[in-house]
Design a protein around this motif. Structure first.
Motif, PDB file in Angstrom:
ATOM      1  N   ALA A   1       0.838  -1.205   0.000  1.00 51.54           N
ATOM      2  CA  ALA A   1       0.000   0.000   0.000  1.00 51.54           C
ATOM      3  C   ALA A   1       0.871   1.253   0.000  1.00 51.54           C
ATOM      4  CB  ALA A   1      -0.930  -0.015   1.216  1.00 51.54           C
ATOM      5  N   GLU A   2       1.988   1.230   0.721  1.00 49.44           N
ATOM      6  CA  GLU A   2       2.893   2.384   0.751  1.00 49.44           C
ATOM      7  C   GLU A   2       3.531   2.605  -0.614  1.00 49.44           C
ATOM      8  OE1 GLU A   2       2.857  -0.076   2.940  1.00 49.44           O
ATOM      9  OE2 GLU A   2       1.997   1.006   4.663  1.00 49.44           O
ATOM     10  N   ASP A   3       3.851   1.518  -1.312  1.00 47.85           N
ATOM     11  CA  ASP A   3       4.433   1.647  -2.653  1.00 47.85           C
ATOM     12  C   ASP A   3       3.439   2.289  -3.615  1.00 47.85           C
ATOM     13  OD1 ASP A   3       6.816   0.433  -1.869  1.00 47.85           O
ATOM     14  OD2 ASP A   3       6.047  -1.581  -2.303  1.00 47.85           O
ATOM     15  N   TRP A   4       2.174   1.874  -3.544  1.00 47.84           N
ATOM     16  CA  TRP A   4       1.154   2.465  -4.420  1.00 47.84           C
ATOM     17  C   TRP A   4       1.005   3.967  -4.146  1.00 47.84           C
ATOM     18  CZ3 TRP A   4       0.424  -0.202  -8.440  1.00 47.84           C
ATOM     19  CH2 TRP A   4       0.180  -1.576  -8.431  1.00 47.84           C
ATOM     20  N   LEU A   5       1.050   4.352  -2.886  1.00 46.54           N
ATOM     21  CA  LEU A   5       0.929   5.773  -2.548  1.00 46.54           C
ATOM     22  C   LEU A   5       2.110   6.568  -3.086  1.00 46.54           C
ATOM     23  CD1 LEU A   5      -0.385   5.541   1.145  1.00 46.54           C
ATOM     24  CD2 LEU A   5      -1.673   6.197  -0.901  1.00 46.54           C
ATOM     25  N   GLN A   6       3.301   5.984  -3.045  1.00 46.11           N
ATOM     26  CA  GLN A   6       4.478   6.663  -3.593  1.00 46.11           C
ATOM     27  C   GLN A   6       4.366   6.803  -5.104  1.00 46.11           C
ATOM     28  OE1 GLN A   6       7.230   8.118  -1.972  1.00 46.11           O
ATOM     29  NE2 GLN A   6       7.411   8.900  -4.066  1.00 46.11           N
ATOM     30  N   ILE A   7       3.862   5.760  -5.756  1.00 45.15           N
ATOM     31  CA  ILE A   7       3.653   5.834  -7.213  1.00 45.15           C
ATOM     32  C   ILE A   7       2.643   6.924  -7.547  1.00 45.15           C
ATOM     33  CG2 ILE A   7       2.760   4.577  -9.210  1.00 45.15           C
ATOM     34  CD1 ILE A   7       3.890   2.015  -7.950  1.00 45.15           C
TER      35      ILE A   7
ATOM     36  N   ASP B   1      -9.495  -7.840  -9.785  1.00 48.53           N
ATOM     37  CA  ASP B   1     -10.931  -8.050  -9.596  1.00 48.53           C
ATOM     38  C   ASP B   1     -11.247  -8.528  -8.178  1.00 48.53           C
ATOM     39  OD1 ASP B   1     -11.511  -7.280 -12.194  1.00 48.53           O
ATOM     40  OD2 ASP B   1     -11.369  -9.313 -12.998  1.00 48.53           O
ATOM     41  N   LYS B   2     -10.328  -9.279  -7.562  1.00 46.35           N
ATOM     42  CA  LYS B   2     -10.546  -9.765  -6.196  1.00 46.35           C
ATOM     43  C   LYS B   2     -10.173  -8.723  -5.139  1.00 46.35           C
ATOM     44  CE  LYS B   2      -9.747 -14.659  -7.289  1.00 46.35           C
ATOM     45  NZ  LYS B   2      -8.850 -15.823  -7.041  1.00 46.35           N
ATOM     46  N   GLY B   3      -9.547  -7.624  -5.568  1.00 44.64           N
ATOM     47  CA  GLY B   3      -9.117  -6.597  -4.618  1.00 44.64           C
ATOM     48  C   GLY B   3      -7.941  -7.019  -3.769  1.00 44.64           C
ATOM     49  N   SER B   4      -7.046  -7.854  -4.330  1.00 46.37           N
ATOM     50  CA  SER B   4      -5.921  -8.373  -3.554  1.00 46.37           C
ATOM     51  C   SER B   4      -4.575  -7.803  -3.995  1.00 46.37           C
ATOM     52  CB  SER B   4      -5.885  -9.898  -3.649  1.00 46.37           C
ATOM     53  OG  SER B   4      -5.780 -10.313  -5.003  1.00 46.37           O
TER      54      SER B   4
ATOM     55  N   PRO C   1      -4.597   1.088  -1.973  1.00 49.91           N
ATOM     56  CA  PRO C   1      -5.223   1.838  -0.866  1.00 49.91           C
ATOM     57  C   PRO C   1      -6.683   2.192  -1.146  1.00 49.91           C
ATOM     58  CG  PRO C   1      -3.077   2.751  -1.454  1.00 49.91           C
ATOM     59  CD  PRO C   1      -3.428   1.770  -2.526  1.00 49.91           C
ATOM     60  N   ALA C   2      -7.391   2.542  -0.088  1.00 54.00           N
ATOM     61  CA  ALA C   2      -8.787   2.941  -0.203  1.00 54.00           C
ATOM     62  C   ALA C   2      -8.894   4.260  -0.965  1.00 54.00           C
ATOM     63  CB  ALA C   2      -9.401   3.088   1.188  1.00 54.00           C
ATOM     64  N   PRO C   3     -10.059   4.556  -1.557  1.00 49.56           N
ATOM     65  CA  PRO C   3     -10.242   5.823  -2.282  1.00 49.56           C
ATOM     66  C   PRO C   3      -9.832   7.026  -1.440  1.00 49.56           C
ATOM     67  CG  PRO C   3     -12.117   4.389  -2.650  1.00 49.56           C
ATOM     68  CD  PRO C   3     -11.269   3.713  -1.598  1.00 49.56           C
ATOM     69  N   ASN C   4      -9.322   8.036  -2.131  1.00 53.16           N
ATOM     70  CA  ASN C   4      -8.830   9.228  -1.443  1.00 53.16           C
ATOM     71  C   ASN C   4      -9.169  10.452  -2.281  1.00 53.16           C
ATOM     72  OD1 ASN C   4      -7.572  10.787   0.467  1.00 53.16           O
ATOM     73  ND2 ASN C   4      -5.491  10.293  -0.187  1.00 53.16           N
ATOM     74  N   SER C   5      -9.141  11.620  -1.668  1.00 57.24           N
ATOM     75  CA  SER C   5      -9.452  12.858  -2.382  1.00 57.24           C
ATOM     76  C   SER C   5      -8.319  13.207  -3.337  1.00 57.24           C
ATOM     77  CB  SER C   5      -9.666  13.995  -1.384  1.00 57.24           C
ATOM     78  OG  SER C   5      -8.522  14.175  -0.579  1.00 57.24           O
ATOM     79  N   LEU C   6      -8.674  13.820  -4.454  1.00 61.43           N
ATOM     80  CA  LEU C   6      -7.689  14.244  -5.436  1.00 61.43           C
ATOM     81  C   LEU C   6      -6.891  15.428  -4.899  1.00 61.43           C
ATOM     82  CD1 LEU C   6     -10.067  14.050  -8.516  1.00 61.43           C
ATOM     83  CD2 LEU C   6      -8.217  12.458  -7.980  1.00 61.43           C
ATOM     84  N   ALA C   7      -5.669  15.586  -5.369  1.00 63.91           N
ATOM     85  CA  ALA C   7      -4.763  16.622  -4.858  1.00 63.91           C
ATOM     86  C   ALA C   7      -5.392  18.016  -4.981  1.00 63.91           C
ATOM     87  CB  ALA C   7      -3.440  16.574  -5.615  1.00 63.91           C
ATOM     88  N   GLY C   8      -5.460  18.739  -3.856  1.00 63.30           N
ATOM     89  CA  GLY C   8      -5.988  20.092  -3.859  1.00 63.30           C
ATOM     90  C   GLY C   8      -7.480  20.180  -4.081  1.00 63.30           C
ATOM     91  N   SER C   9      -8.194  19.086  -3.786  1.00 62.10           N
ATOM     92  CA  SER C   9      -9.636  19.064  -4.046  1.00 62.10           C
ATOM     93  C   SER C   9     -10.320  18.199  -2.995  1.00 62.10           C
ATOM     94  CB  SER C   9      -9.905  18.509  -5.447  1.00 62.10           C
ATOM     95  OG  SER C   9     -11.276  18.268  -5.649  1.00 62.10           O
TER      96      SER C   9
END
Length: 330
Positions: free
Chosen positions: A67-73, A155-158, A162-170
């Motif tokens: 999850a941390e890697d996805w956030l960095q990407i 499709d399995k969510g595996s 990360p969970a949905p998040n707000s777009l930058a500055g919005s």
């Protein structure tokens, strides 16, 4: 092992032989003459060395993202390509191979040649994050993504996304997504352009902004082919060995594209401060014909109400809070 008549080929020489084959695309017969090794021995060395490269480098340069890697990407896509909440660009290629004996139409695709499929998701630095290699070309007319290991995990969510998040500055809240082209299905988590030619201005701007993030995977495939010219022509080997070759090239690409490798960034496209494209070096050196063909349409035209809603929300964001100065002239 050594024998009374000759010494065994050293690991260093085996690696050099394999890299020479991958980098030049020369025939195995030519490689054999160059290294004074038998033709069949060359094939055995390439197969074994490619398998070892894949096994040894995957934990280092292609480990499953957390999850941390996805956030960095996602942060990198926002910083370099102004695509908020984008966690990768996805695309696929047909790798042309010699017709396998007694395989019938198993590897025969709709484009009229035999192939295996390379499906890949890339980060903002032209590195492969997830790959699925070796699916037979006959599946090109539908379901490649859904039937792939990556698609099934998605499709399995595996995939630890990360969970949905707000777009930058919005305050607009949307799921993290992969940027795709028209070949892929529109899903919650996969965003593709609006179809058609005569689009309204807001849809044209959305398609332009999405293409900025999506083009990194096009660059990744181009850089892969330029560095490893084994992709310049049909692979004259069985599907299993072709898969080993592609796997080795993918992990070597990631190793060379790592930040510590000086000059790795110049191969890919860049943008100046006015949003103009600066073509990467790979576009200047790649030949007009490469043994990597794009996938056809691999998904249904039907999509869920939620998928369409999130695409529309991204469009609103690109027109307001996420707008960039040069998009109106594009």
């Amino acid at each position: 092992m050594d024998t009374p008549w000759r010494k065994a080929i050293s690991p260093q020489r085996r690696l050099i032989l394999t890299l020479r084959y991958l980098a030049t695309g020369a025939s195995q017969l030519h490689i054999g003459f160059s290294f004074r090794v038998g033709h069949t021995t060359v094939g055995m060395i390439i197969r074994e060395c490619c398998s070892v490269l894949w096994e040894c480098l995957v934990p280092i340069v292609l480990r499953p993202p957390t999850a941390e890697d996805w956030l960095q990407i996602a942060d990198d896509f926002q910083k370099f390509w102004q695509c908020s909440n984008c966690i990768g660009a996805i695309d696929g290629k047909h790798i042309r191979i010699k017709a396998p004996p007694n395989s019938g139409t198993e590897f025969y695709n709709y484009k009229g040649f035999f192939s295996i499929v390379l499906l890949a998701i890339c980060d903002a630095h032209y590195r492969f994050v997830l790959v699925d290699i070796g699916d037979s070309g006959r599946h090109s007319d539908g379901g490649i993504f859904s039937n792939s290991r990556v698609g099934k995990k998605f499709d399995k969510g595996s995939l630890s996304i990360p969970a949905p998040n707000s777009l930058a500055g919005s305050d607009i809240n949307v799921p993290y997504y992969f940027a795709a082209d028209d070949a892929f299905p529109l899903k919650t988590g996969i965003v593709k352009p609006y179809p058609g030619r005569h689009l309204s201005e807001d849809k044209q701007i959305f398609n332009y902004r999405l293409s900025r993030g999506r083009r990194v995977v096009e660059n990744a495939f181009g850089i892969l082919a330029v560095r490893w010219q084994v992709f310049y022509k049909m692979m004259n080997c069985d599907p299993e060995m072709a898969q080993c070759i592609v796997q080795a090239c993918v992990v070597l690409h990631n190793f060379l594209q790592s930040p510590r490798q000086v000059g790795s960034h110049i191969y890919g496209d860049q943008f100046d401060g006015n949003g103009n494209t600066v073509n990467g070096n790979w576009r200047q050196t790649i030949p007009s014909t490469v043994n990597m063909d794009s996938l056809g349409h691999i998904g249904s035209n039907f999509y869920s109400r939620y998928a369409g809603f999130y695409r529309d929300e991204l469009k609103k964001y690109f027109l307001k809070d996420g707008a960039v100065a040069w998009q109106w002239s594009r």
